[in-house]
Scaffold this motif. Structure first.
Motif, short mmCIF file in Angstrom:
data_model
loop_
_atom_site.label_atom_id
_atom_site.label_comp_id
_atom_site.label_asym_id
_atom_site.label_seq_id
_atom_site.Cartn_x
_atom_site.Cartn_y
_atom_site.Cartn_z
N VAL A 9 0.63 -1.43 -0.11
CA VAL A 9 0.30 -0.05 0.15
C VAL A 9 0.52 1.23 -0.50
N GLY A 10 2.28 0.64 -1.09
CA GLY A 10 2.75 2.64 -1.22
C GLY A 10 1.87 3.49 -2.17
N ILE A 32 -3.01 -5.33 2.46
CA ILE A 32 -1.71 -6.14 2.82
C ILE A 32 -0.58 -5.63 2.59
N ASP A 33 0.61 -5.56 3.81
CA ASP A 33 2.24 -4.85 3.14
C ASP A 33 2.88 -5.55 4.90
N ASN A 34 3.62 -6.07 4.70
CA ASN A 34 5.00 -6.54 5.63
C ASN A 34 5.02 -4.97 6.52
N ILE A 64 -4.24 -6.89 -6.80
CA ILE A 64 -2.72 -5.83 -7.34
C ILE A 64 -1.44 -6.37 -6.39
N LEU A 65 -0.50 -6.51 -7.77
CA LEU A 65 0.81 -6.62 -6.81
C LEU A 65 1.24 -4.66 -7.10
N SER A 66 1.59 -4.64 -6.15
CA SER A 66 2.22 -3.31 -6.26
C SER A 66 3.16 -2.83 -5.17
N ILE A 67 4.53 -3.91 -4.96
CA ILE A 67 5.56 -4.04 -4.60
C ILE A 67 7.03 -3.79 -5.41
N PRO A 68 7.60 -3.60 -4.28
CA PRO A 68 9.63 -3.71 -5.21
C PRO A 68 9.02 -5.32 -6.45
N PHE A 123 7.83 10.53 -4.64
CA PHE A 123 7.82 9.67 -3.53
C PHE A 123 7.30 8.38 -3.27
N SER A 124 7.60 8.18 -1.84
CA SER A 124 6.37 6.82 -1.48
C SER A 124 6.11 6.64 -0.56
N GLY A 125 5.36 5.54 0.21
CA GLY A 125 4.89 5.21 1.42
C GLY A 125 3.13 5.08 0.61
N PRO A 126 2.26 5.43 1.36
CA PRO A 126 0.58 5.51 1.08
C PRO A 126 0.56 6.87 1.71
N LYS A 127 0.96 7.71 2.37
CA LYS A 127 1.34 8.77 2.59
C LYS A 127 1.10 9.95 1.34
#
Lengths: 283, 283
Positions: A9-10, A32-34, A64-68, A123-127
């Motif tokens: 959730v970035g 879902i996020d670690n 949706i897979l939105s991870i590195p 920028f990155s992260g949910p914010k």
């Protein structure tokens, strides 16, 4: 569609979640996020409705897979293992060949669609998640023929509702071209930032001299190393090729300067000016 | 102040003219330019009130020299030759040592103030002129002590009215540092544009894949070669030094990729991320 699960959730996943919530008020968006803090931020910011785990994915209409990209290659097979027969799984990473290869022989390959929405910020992260990040942007879809037709339709409806235009491409071509128009820009920006920081480290107030031009060229040097290191690693061969050509061009420019060949320098810049036409409509 | 003469009614001179006209409604703004179309455009767009020639400069309260730096070095002595004893002449070029040296022994050296307002866009010509281009920007003043005190005051009043903050610096330091925070950015951008155009010339529609990141890093490749070639020529030694360091850093990055040292690549990017703090307040 009743529910959608966003893994990661970035900026990218969070912005997609925001759009889904605004376009489909009846769909429930799970995250879902670690990174537990990211999950809590995403709930607090109303980016997602609730958190979930892989055990819940059997109930998912869409994932949706939105991870590195290194995590995507590792996690995608696990996700396919636990979904239902009618779940659509979409990945949105910046490299496409490794992720396609990772599930090439998976029994649920036809539940998966490989995409790359050309959208983002430094920028990155949910914010950092924003509404309408995908509006009027290009989404590149790879190996579309390997996805069940019904699930293709489902994905295209989502992309259309988000305001995206679609281009189809094979993973090899995607990874080769994206190295030029995206990955190289990030390296040029990071190394420009490094060069200036190194030189000026003892004269910090010199940055008062920097204007909007410098800010524009080093903007991407604010990007997340967690996201970009795996991209460079997965697209190593193509990226090295672009870097070699870039270095050759810079060295040639330097040599022309050394030999006072400013006429050729003028012509090179004049020829490159037509980047104007190319950029029209991007920014 | 009754009148001001702008030599070179492009982006820089034209934007200054617009601000002068808006801040001082009683001041008459004259334009001088060797491009007759630019003069006509500037009048039509109300950027200047009327056109003029060097013969009129004897009546000038203030002269702004906003032309390419090679022309500035050639024209400044001629301007000083024809002005009155109380005229202030300001140049606004991106290199400062050559222009200061060009008038070092001129009998009217004290009528001249060498400045570099850190402001601009990638566009050029009077049609690119905009209001408030200089607001909240830094203006670097060189060799302030060589200008008559009364004329310094006059200039500072103008810069203050335009909303600029002032920094004082010697021409050598200016030219050295500006090579890092401005001139190098332009070359990195031009060569990035060149690399991508060369590679993709037979696949024009690949540019659909380019996003806002690419647009940002190549924005400066739209800049005018007429303006930039003379800057690189005048600041040759400093610019070559920055280019060499930039090429070393890029080559090092490439070598790390070749040897799969992605841990160091991660750390380099992480270290460069603090460009964020440096950029705060610029863009």
């Amino acid at each position: 569609m009743k529910n959608i699960y966003i893994i990661g959730v970035g900026l990218i996943g969070g912005s997609l979640a925001l759009d889904v919530k605004s376009k489909y008020p009846n769909v429930k968006v799970f995250g879902i996020d670690n990174n537990e803090t990211h999950l809590e931020d995403a709930i607090a910011l109303n980016v997602i409705d609730a958190k979930a785990t892989y055990n819940d994915l059997q109930h998912a209409d869409m994932v949706i897979l939105s991870i590195p990209v290194d995590a995507a290659v590792r996690e995608l097979p696990k996700v396919l293992d636990v979904i239902s027969d009618t779940t659509l799984v979409i990945d949105v990473g910046s490299t496409k060949k490794p992720v396609c290869e990772a599930v090439e022989h998976h029994s649920r390959r036809r539940n998966f669609l490989a995409t790359h929405p050309i959208a983002g910020t430094e920028f990155s992260g949910p914010k950092a998640a924003i509404n309408d990040l995908y509006k009027h942007k290009t989404n590149i879809i790879c190996e579309v023929e390997k996805t069940t037709f019904k699930l293709q339709e489902k994905a295209l409806q989502l992309f259309s509702d988000l305001g995206m235009r679609i281009r189809y491409m094979n993973p090899e071509a995607h990874d080769k071209h994206i190295a030029y128009v995206s990955h190289l820009s990030h390296i040029s920006s990071f190394m420009l930032g490094k060069t200036v920081i190194e030189k000026e480290k003892n004269e910090r107030d010199i940055f008062d001299m920097a204007g909007s031009g410098f800010a524009s060229t080093v903007r991407l040097a604010k990007s997340s190393p967690d996201m970009w290191t795996p991209i460079f690693k997965q697209n190593k061969t193509n990226v090295i090729e672009t870097l070699e050509e870039y270095i050759i061009n810079l060295t040639h420019f330097k040599d022309m300067m050394k030999s006072d060949d400013f006429e050729t320098i003028y012509n090179e810049m004049k020829n490159t000016n037509h980047i104007k036409d190319i950029l029209e409509g991007i920014a």
